[in-house]
Design an enzyme around this catalytic site. Structure first.
Site, mmCIF file in Angstrom:
data_model
loop_
_atom_site.group_PDB
_atom_site.id
_atom_site.type_symbol
_atom_site.label_atom_id
_atom_site.label_comp_id
_atom_site.label_asym_id
_atom_site.label_seq_id
_atom_site.Cartn_x
_atom_site.Cartn_y
_atom_site.Cartn_z
ATOM 1 N N ARG A 28 0.716 -1.215 -0.026
ATOM 2 C CA ARG A 28 0.009 0.084 0.275
ATOM 3 C C ARG A 28 0.729 1.141 -0.029
ATOM 4 N NH1 ARG A 28 -5.608 -0.969 1.723
ATOM 5 N NH2 ARG A 28 -6.205 -2.728 1.127
ATOM 6 N N ARG A 32 -3.329 6.570 1.504
ATOM 7 C CA ARG A 32 -3.897 7.846 2.155
ATOM 8 C C ARG A 32 -2.887 8.550 3.208
ATOM 9 N NH1 ARG A 32 -9.228 5.328 4.436
ATOM 10 N NH2 ARG A 32 -7.767 3.523 4.466
ATOM 11 N N ARG A 41 -6.751 11.914 -5.284
ATOM 12 C CA ARG A 41 -8.051 11.099 -5.310
ATOM 13 C C ARG A 41 -8.978 12.310 -5.095
ATOM 14 N NH1 ARG A 41 -11.741 9.283 -1.471
ATOM 15 N NH2 ARG A 41 -11.954 6.927 -1.209
ATOM 16 N N ASP A 78 -6.990 -2.395 -6.926
ATOM 17 C CA ASP A 78 -7.474 -3.069 -6.015
ATOM 18 C C ASP A 78 -7.838 -4.306 -6.349
ATOM 19 O OD1 ASP A 78 -8.306 -2.247 -3.146
ATOM 20 O OD2 ASP A 78 -9.744 -3.603 -3.717
ATOM 21 N N TYR A 155 -15.328 -11.386 0.331
ATOM 22 C CA TYR A 155 -16.029 -10.197 0.353
ATOM 23 C C TYR A 155 -17.112 -10.281 -0.720
ATOM 24 C CZ TYR A 155 -11.886 -7.703 1.875
ATOM 25 O OH TYR A 155 -10.761 -7.098 2.651
HETATM 26 O O1 1CP Z 1 0.019 -1.483 -2.439
HETATM 27 C C1 1CP Z 1 -0.317 -0.658 -3.024
HETATM 28 O O2 1CP Z 1 0.279 0.727 -3.046
HETATM 29 C C2 1CP Z 1 -1.313 -0.890 -4.508
HETATM 30 C C3 1CP Z 1 -2.666 -0.639 -4.425
HETATM 31 C C4 1CP Z 1 -3.455 -1.639 -3.471
HETATM 32 C C5 1CP Z 1 -3.444 -2.963 -3.330
HETATM 33 C C6 1CP Z 1 -2.167 -4.132 -3.548
HETATM 34 C C7 1CP Z 1 -4.761 -1.205 -2.937
HETATM 35 C C8 1CP Z 1 -5.025 0.282 -3.147
HETATM 36 N N1 1CP Z 1 -5.390 -2.239 -2.652
HETATM 37 C C9 1CP Z 1 -4.680 -3.416 -2.561
HETATM 38 C C10 1CP Z 1 -5.077 -4.593 -2.261
HETATM 39 C C11 1CP Z 1 -6.204 -5.062 -1.272
HETATM 40 N N2 1CP Z 1 -7.368 -4.332 -1.253
HETATM 41 C C12 1CP Z 1 -6.147 -5.917 -0.471
HETATM 42 C C13 1CP Z 1 -5.063 -7.190 -0.354
HETATM 43 C C14 1CP Z 1 -3.997 -6.343 0.572
HETATM 44 C C15 1CP Z 1 -4.295 -6.195 2.039
HETATM 45 O O3 1CP Z 1 -4.694 -6.964 2.716
HETATM 46 O O4 1CP Z 1 -3.826 -4.843 2.237
HETATM 47 C C16 1CP Z 1 -7.203 -5.962 0.176
HETATM 48 C C17 1CP Z 1 -7.952 -7.126 1.271
HETATM 49 C C18 1CP Z 1 -8.210 -4.890 -0.410
HETATM 50 C C19 1CP Z 1 -9.405 -4.686 -0.197
HETATM 51 C C20 1CP Z 1 -9.585 -3.196 0.279
HETATM 52 N N3 1CP Z 1 -9.689 -1.923 -0.665
HETATM 53 C C21 1CP Z 1 -9.688 -2.536 1.251
HETATM 54 C C22 1CP Z 1 -9.663 -3.365 3.073
HETATM 55 C C23 1CP Z 1 -11.061 -3.589 3.314
HETATM 56 C C24 1CP Z 1 -11.187 -4.445 4.662
HETATM 57 O O5 1CP Z 1 -11.419 -5.610 4.554
HETATM 58 O O6 1CP Z 1 -10.622 -3.798 5.439
HETATM 59 C C25 1CP Z 1 -9.630 -1.304 1.597
HETATM 60 C C26 1CP Z 1 -9.898 -0.088 2.642
HETATM 61 C C27 1CP Z 1 -9.495 -1.018 0.238
HETATM 62 C C28 1CP Z 1 -9.481 0.372 -0.677
HETATM 63 C C29 1CP Z 1 -8.181 0.804 -0.926
HETATM 64 N N4 1CP Z 1 -7.315 0.100 -1.880
HETATM 65 C C30 1CP Z 1 -6.332 0.775 -2.272
HETATM 66 C C31 1CP Z 1 -6.210 1.871 -1.436
HETATM 67 C C32 1CP Z 1 -5.156 2.753 -1.158
HETATM 68 C C33 1CP Z 1 -7.479 2.003 -0.539
HETATM 69 C C34 1CP Z 1 -7.910 2.939 0.196
HETATM 70 C C35 1CP Z 1 -8.985 3.819 -0.461
HETATM 71 C C36 1CP Z 1 -9.067 5.115 -0.366
HETATM 72 O O7 1CP Z 1 -8.359 6.046 -0.876
HETATM 73 O O8 1CP Z 1 -9.857 5.638 0.336
#
Ligand code: 1CP
Length: 358
Positions: A28, A32, A41, A78, A155
């Site tokens: 990540r 944010r 964003r 994502d 999910y």
């Molecule tokens: O790593 C990076 O910088 C690349 C971008 C990336 C990746 C690899 C994002 C951006 N998401 C992911 C993978 C992802 N998404 C996973 C697997 C990795 C992990 O466990 O962290 C999972 C479970 C998600 C699902 C997801 N998307 C969540 C988690 C929800 C939960 O169950 O708790 C969330 C909050 C997101 C949104 C998201 N995806 C990525 C970002 C930067 C964000 C935040 C969104 C925003 O800007 O508000």
């Protein structure tokens, strides 16, 4: 566009070759905690607006690389874009995490699922990969990624995030055939998705199995590991992806590292609950290991961040095949300066540890 890779530490580590210092990237890393990410964003209007417009996705992918001396870029997207393309209707409510408008509720819903068109619904991802490769100009390699079938299914059945994803677990006990049908369809979709990213220019592939560790040992093998092994085999059988290293990350599944290594992957992500020396012993040095600093340590004083980073490096020792990372994604309240402190310490201490050899 065969650009020469200027920094190949990450790929060398995945091939278990020596490097001058330990490579590092941060799960990540575009997100944010960076003010420039929040600004982009805002301009894009929403998370999906960012992900679906290749110029925005490219911009935020490069932002952390402009600030820190990172050794890899990861596609900004994502894991949930795949279920979205399968018709579930993804949205991110402000501050609430992901939600699906049409979660899977019945056998009929699962029967209807089909592998999405990589040149159709998911074309924006491939366009982003192509654009990022061009804009990177060989600075560092680009990682493409997907969720694992198990984690995507969590999910898709729950419809949103959860602490235990009990709805899918109940399906595994009550209707195991239906659960397998869902996971097998997802395995095909994930393999096609990763092959398309490879064809578009991704140089390594990672599968996030964030919720694999929710399963007991038998169910982990049956419902999570099995489909990841199928995917690795499919990637090795396709000309576009055959040469690309694959990294599997099953969070909370430290006891399954040897079985995960048996899939034929090049590397394994490791969370912070296991010592890297034990993890390395478990896989017998067969695969590279990526990890494993507790992300919460980035909220500690700089001296603590440096000390804990050195402890992680020491726990792996002077062997090839370590890629430094956090044990899970970086959290929004981390100060960007803390990431700089971490990256610089890893490179500096990693160089000492390796005696500066290459
Ligand atoms: O790593 C990076 O910088 C690349 C971008 C990336 C990746 C690899 C994002 C951006 N998401 C992911 C993978 C992802 N998404 C996973 C697997 C990795 C992990 O466990 O962290 C999972 C479970 C998600 C699902 C997801 N998307 C969540 C988690 C929800 C939960 O169950 O708790 C969330 C909050 C997101 C949104 C998201 N995806 C990525 C970002 C930067 C964000 C935040 C969104 C925003 O800007 O508000």
């Amino acid at each position: 566009m065969p650009d020469v890779l200027k920094n190949d530490r990450f790929l060398r580590a995945l091939r278990l070759e020596p490097t001058d210092t330990t490579p590092i990237w941060v799960m990540r890393q575009a997100g944010r905690y960076l003010p420039e990410y929040r600004a982009t964003r805002e301009r894009a209007g929403s998370f999906m607006g960012l992900a679906q417009q290749p110029e925005f996705a490219c911009e935020v992918t490069l932002q952390p690389l402009d600030r820190f001396d990172l050794d890899a870029a990861i596609l900004f997207s994502d894991i949930l874009t795949v279920p979205d393309a399968m018709g579930l209707g993804l949205s991110f409510a402000e501050g609430e995490g992901p939600q699906f408008a049409r979660p899977l509720r019945s056998k009929a819903d699962i029967d209807k699922l089909a592998v999405p068109d990589m040149d159709g619904e998911l074309r924006y991802v491939m366009d982003a990969v192509r654009l990022i490769r061009k804009e990177l100009r060989g600075r560092v390699p680009l990682i493409g990624f997907s969720g694992s079938p198990w984690t995507l299914a969590c999910y898709m059945v729950e419809g949103r995030g959860s602490k235990d994803f009990a709805t899918l677990k109940a399906m595994c006990w009550n209707e195991p055939k239906l659960a397998h049908q869902l996971l097998d369809t997802l395995a095909q979709a994930v393999a096609a998705y990763l092959i398309a990213q490879a064809a578009a220019g991704a140089q390594a592939l990672m599968i996030f199995d964030t919720w694999g560790g929710l399963l007991g040992p038998g169910p982990f093998r049956e419902f999570s590991l099995r489909t990841m092994a199928q995917i690795v085999a499919a990637l090795k059988a396709d000309a576009a992806s055959r040469e690309l290293p694959v990294v599997l990350f099953s969070k909370g599944a430290g006891q399954h590292l040897a079985a995960l290594a048996d899939t034929g992957c090049a590397g394994l992500g490791v969370d912070w609950t296991i010592d890297l020396a034990d993890a390395r012993a478990a896989v017998g040095g067969r695969v590279a290991l990526q990890g494993n600093l507790d992300p919460a340590i980035l909220r500690a004083a700089p001296a603590v961040v440096r000390r804990e980073a050195r402890m992680v490096l020491d726990s792996y020792g002077n062997h090839p095949g370590h890629i430094f990372n956090l044990g899970h994604g970086i959290t929004p309240e981390v100060q960007p300066e803390q990431v700089k402190i971490l990256v610089d310490e890893v490179h500096q201490y990693g160089r000492t540890l390796r005696g500066g050899r290459r």
